[in-house]
Design a protein around this motif. Structure first.
Motif, short mmCIF file in Angstrom:
data_model
loop_
_atom_site.label_atom_id
_atom_site.label_comp_id
_atom_site.label_asym_id
_atom_site.label_seq_id
_atom_site.Cartn_x
_atom_site.Cartn_y
_atom_site.Cartn_z
N GLY A 82 -116.38 67.06 -12.80
CA GLY A 82 -114.93 67.23 -12.82
C GLY A 82 -114.44 67.72 -11.48
N SER A 83 -113.14 67.53 -11.25
CA SER A 83 -112.54 68.11 -10.04
C SER A 83 -112.73 69.61 -10.05
N ASP A 84 -112.83 70.19 -11.24
CA ASP A 84 -113.00 71.64 -11.35
C ASP A 84 -114.20 72.12 -10.54
N PHE A 109 -101.53 74.07 -10.87
CA PHE A 109 -102.79 74.09 -11.62
C PHE A 109 -103.49 75.45 -11.44
N CYS A 153 -100.83 69.98 -5.05
CA CYS A 153 -101.09 69.16 -6.23
C CYS A 153 -99.97 68.13 -6.33
N ASN A 157 -99.10 69.54 -11.46
CA ASN A 157 -99.23 70.04 -12.81
C ASN A 157 -98.82 71.51 -12.81
N ASP A 184 -104.64 67.41 -4.43
CA ASP A 184 -105.23 67.13 -5.74
C ASP A 184 -104.41 66.03 -6.40
N TYR A 187 -103.36 63.03 -11.09
CA TYR A 187 -102.44 62.16 -11.86
C TYR A 187 -101.92 60.99 -11.02
N THR A 211 -109.96 62.13 -10.17
CA THR A 211 -110.74 62.39 -11.39
C THR A 211 -110.67 61.20 -12.33
N SER A 213 -110.72 61.96 -15.48
CA SER A 213 -110.36 62.67 -16.72
C SER A 213 -109.04 62.24 -17.32
N LYS A 214 -108.11 61.81 -16.50
CA LYS A 214 -106.76 61.60 -17.03
C LYS A 214 -106.52 60.10 -17.27
N ARG A 222 -116.79 64.61 -17.73
CA ARG A 222 -116.69 65.53 -16.59
C ARG A 222 -117.08 64.82 -15.30
C1 LIG Z 1 -106.71 68.09 -15.24
C2 LIG Z 1 -106.65 68.50 -13.83
C3 LIG Z 1 -107.80 68.61 -13.05
C4 LIG Z 1 -109.15 68.67 -13.69
O1 LIG Z 1 -109.84 67.59 -13.49
P1 LIG Z 1 -111.35 67.46 -14.02
O2 LIG Z 1 -111.82 66.34 -13.18
O3 LIG Z 1 -111.26 67.16 -15.47
O4 LIG Z 1 -112.07 68.74 -13.76
C5 LIG Z 1 -107.70 68.84 -11.68
N1 LIG Z 1 -106.49 69.04 -11.13
C6 LIG Z 1 -105.36 69.00 -11.87
C7 LIG Z 1 -104.07 69.23 -11.21
C8 LIG Z 1 -105.41 68.75 -13.23
O5 LIG Z 1 -104.30 68.78 -13.95
#
Ligand SMILES: *Cc1c(COP(=O)(O)O)cnc(C)c1O
Length: 356
Positions: A82-84, A109, A153, A157, A184, A187, A211, A213-214, A222
């Motif tokens: 994940g980006s996390d 975020f 970001c 978010n 970041d 989205y 990512t 993820s979205k 992840r």
């Molecule tokens: C959801 C989100 C992430 C997390 O991304 P992962 O790849 O799921 O860890 C990163 N940055 C922002 C702004 C998000 O909203």
């Protein structure tokens, strides 16, 4: 103008001098009696999955596929959990505990600040202005005060708006040779603004996060990607644990990047964008809504005087929304992730009752 060497020089000395963990040799052509794995696949699991084996330590195939997808070079890519995880790694690479700081632009975020707190770095706030744009003067002050990482970001978010290109360019100029600017783009697929990823080669002081993820619907595997100048990517590769990308994750990611799958993903993104507009128009007419923030993402932030009632009515219909009330200068605020057309209809129906 920032050069790569001066950005690498911003990294903590311990990281620059780090000798990398020597992982077991990767040679898929040979039988593996060198990594203390079990010779058998787990009971009930397909041998093909090879879950008894460590995955590729530095997954070259995946880097190449991600690079093709994001239209950059494989040397510019690092893939993490994940980006996390990438947010955490960048913080640990560039912030010396009890000395350095990061810049965050709330409301934004939450992980940027959490990663800084974990590392013992200071968090300097440069809040967004009332129109959700960057406050360049405030960001300049944080750089003076020792910021090493500037978290931007876009789309942001939880507000949903893209940051102006000219403002991000101004931040790059302010930060030149003094701090790394991270954009970041979790989205980005839902917005019409072009990605900053094509500009990291000419701006080594800029890195981009993407990512699966979205928009790609793969939050469960992840997988997040750093796109950077090769010199910066190399630093991050030194720090990321070996075997960071689990085998099932790697395979799911490769499948997601196949043309037929991407075609469906694009259709779904288009549906979500249309639903976002439909929901925005409907909600904006509701008496309990004071305002809907302009969104380039797959969610809407609603300003409302009655957030508790909104959350409660949605919940009564089995729908969970996120409360942002009172956070970082926001008043009553509720974030709604865009669902399927059916889910969105149910939400609209549930929220009709708020005013009555
Ligand atoms: C959801 C989100 C992430 C997390 O991304 P992962 O790849 O799921 O860890 C990163 N940055 C922002 C702004 C998000 O909203």
């Amino acid at each position: 103008m920032t050069d790569a060497a001066s950005i690498v020089a911003l990294a903590r000395p311990a990281i620059r001098q780090l000798s990398v963990y020597a992982h077991a040799q990767w040679d898929p052509g040979l039988e593996r009696l060198h990594a203390n794995e079990s010779p058998w696949a787990p009971v009930g699991q397909d041998d093909e999955l090879a879950l008894n084996r460590y995955p590729e330590p530095q997954p070259q195939t995946l880097w190449e596929a991600m690079a093709r997808h994001y239209q950059v070079l494989p040397t510019q890519i690092v893939v993490g959990r994940g980006s996390d995880e990438i947010i955490d790694l960048l913080t640990r690479i560039f912030c010396e505990a009890d000395r350095d700081a990061v810049t965050v632009c709330p409301p934004t975020f939450g992980m940027y600040a959490v990663a800084a707190h974990i590392q013992g770095a200071r968090v300097l706030n440069a809040p967004l202005r009332s129109d959700c744009s960057l406050d360049l003067a405030a960001i300049a002050q944080t750089i003076e005060a020792g910021s090493r990482l500037i978290w931007l970001c876009s789309p942001n978010n939880p507000t949903g708006n893209c940051l102006a290109e000219s403002d991000i360019e101004a931040v790059l100029t302010l930060a030149a040779n003094r701090a790394l600017v991270v954009v970041d783009e979790a989205y980005a697929e839902f917005s019409s603004q072009r990605s900053w990823s094509s500009r990291v080669l000419t701006h080594p002081g800029l890195v981009v996060l993407r990512t699966l993820s979205k928009a790609h619907g793969l939050a469960g595997i992840r997988l997040g990607t750093l796109i950077a100048h090769p010199a910066i990517a190399e630093l991050v590769r030194k720090v990321i644990p070996p075997y960071a990308v689990a085998q099932p994750t790697l395979e799911a990611a490769l499948r997601a990047l196949q043309p037929a799958v991407l075609a469906v993903t694009r259709e779904r993104i288009e549906i979500l964008r249309q639903e976002r507009e439909r929901l925005r128009k409907m909600l904006a007419q509701s008496p309990w809504v004071q305002g809907v923030y302009a969104s380039d993402a797959n969610f809407l932030l609603i300003a409302t005087d009655t957030p508790e009632i909104v959350l409660e009515r949605a919940k009564a219909s089995g729908l969970l929304l996120r409360d942002f009330s009172g956070r970082d200068g926001l008043g009553g605020a509720v974030r709604i992730s865009i669902g399927t057309p059916d889910q969105n209809n149910r939400l609209l129906l549930a929220l009709r009752a708020v005013a009555t």
